[in-house]
Design a protein around this motif. Sequence first.
Motif, PDB file in Angstrom:
ATOM      1  N   THR A  63     -27.836  27.918  16.899  1.00 48.54           N
ATOM      2  CA  THR A  63     -28.084  29.166  17.626  1.00 48.54           C
ATOM      3  C   THR A  63     -28.756  28.942  18.977  1.00 48.54           C
ATOM      4  O   THR A  63     -29.017  29.896  19.706  1.00 48.54           O
ATOM      5  N   ASP A  64     -29.002  27.687  19.346  1.00 48.89           N
ATOM      6  CA  ASP A  64     -29.749  27.368  20.554  1.00 48.89           C
ATOM      7  C   ASP A  64     -28.906  26.528  21.511  1.00 48.89           C
ATOM      8  O   ASP A  64     -28.493  25.414  21.170  1.00 48.89           O
ATOM      9  N   ARG A 109     -28.019  38.467  13.342  1.00 40.36           N
ATOM     10  CA  ARG A 109     -28.511  37.131  12.993  1.00 40.36           C
ATOM     11  C   ARG A 109     -27.435  36.316  12.272  1.00 40.36           C
ATOM     12  O   ARG A 109     -27.255  35.120  12.549  1.00 40.36           O
ATOM     13  N   GLU A 112     -24.693  35.416  14.778  1.00 38.58           N
ATOM     14  CA  GLU A 112     -25.184  34.398  15.714  1.00 38.58           C
ATOM     15  C   GLU A 112     -25.025  32.997  15.133  1.00 38.58           C
ATOM     16  O   GLU A 112     -24.629  32.059  15.847  1.00 38.58           O
ATOM     17  N   THR A 113     -25.304  32.848  13.847  1.00 40.95           N
ATOM     18  CA  THR A 113     -25.171  31.536  13.210  1.00 40.95           C
ATOM     19  C   THR A 113     -23.733  31.238  12.809  1.00 40.95           C
ATOM     20  O   THR A 113     -23.181  30.191  13.146  1.00 40.95           O
ATOM     21  N   GLY A 117     -22.472  30.432  16.627  1.00 40.77           N
ATOM     22  CA  GLY A 117     -22.896  29.043  16.460  1.00 40.77           C
ATOM     23  C   GLY A 117     -21.709  28.100  16.410  1.00 40.77           C
ATOM     24  O   GLY A 117     -21.751  26.996  16.971  1.00 40.77           O
TER      25      GLY A 117
END
Length: 243
Positions: A63-64, A109, A112-113, A117
């Motif tokens: 996620t980053d 959430r 996002e993953t 991701g």
Amino acid sequence: MSETKTALVTGANKGIGYEIAAGLGALGWRVGIGARDDGRREAAVVRLREAGVDAFGVPLDVTDDDSVAAAAELVAEHAGGLDALVNNAGITGGGPQQPSTVDLALVRRVVETNVLGVIRVTNAMLPLLRRSAAPRIVNMSSSVGSLTRQSGPGGELITGPVAVAYSTSKTFLNAVTVQYVRELAGTGILVNCACPGFVATDLNGFRGVRTPQQGAATAIRLATLPDDGPTGGFFEDAGVVPW
């Protein structure tokens, strides 16, 4: 140059991801163990090395952006390229997931993953995959993401738990996979989805009926496909899963 093939498996410190890494390692592959948690990642690397696997740790939070970019640099420095990417990292999100009452933050959430991701990691690793003579991408999906399996043969709704965040994220992932297949047609990069089945992992409170080793089998097969293997498919042990 070494002919050893290299794979990166995200979420590989435990469960299905760990067994995918172990299975590829047993076939002689070098395997990057992608995971957020430093302690669990390094413990997994130690276990795999003790089992004879050429494993190396890859700090990776899907996620980053910065974490993913750093992971790509690490794989490039360690292996020079990448032959298979297995996008295994995923979350259920927990909590009630009735669509009429779900917390939208939970849905964001999970997506996002489980979706963004995968896009983030895949795009970062594509330059490395393009260096491979036989590049493969495997996205770990689920039969709960199959629109066909979410309804009966006559279109009636099936019974079972409703999970608007998790199930929908897997349908989204399936659609994303198809778009990569379209873009990468003719490049030699084979892109497929794998359904592991209902595996006993901490993701489902170990309620599953299959072992992580069984759940890893289809992903390992798709990561090691021959050049004339399928692309743009959704597979489980028994064969093709309908979209």
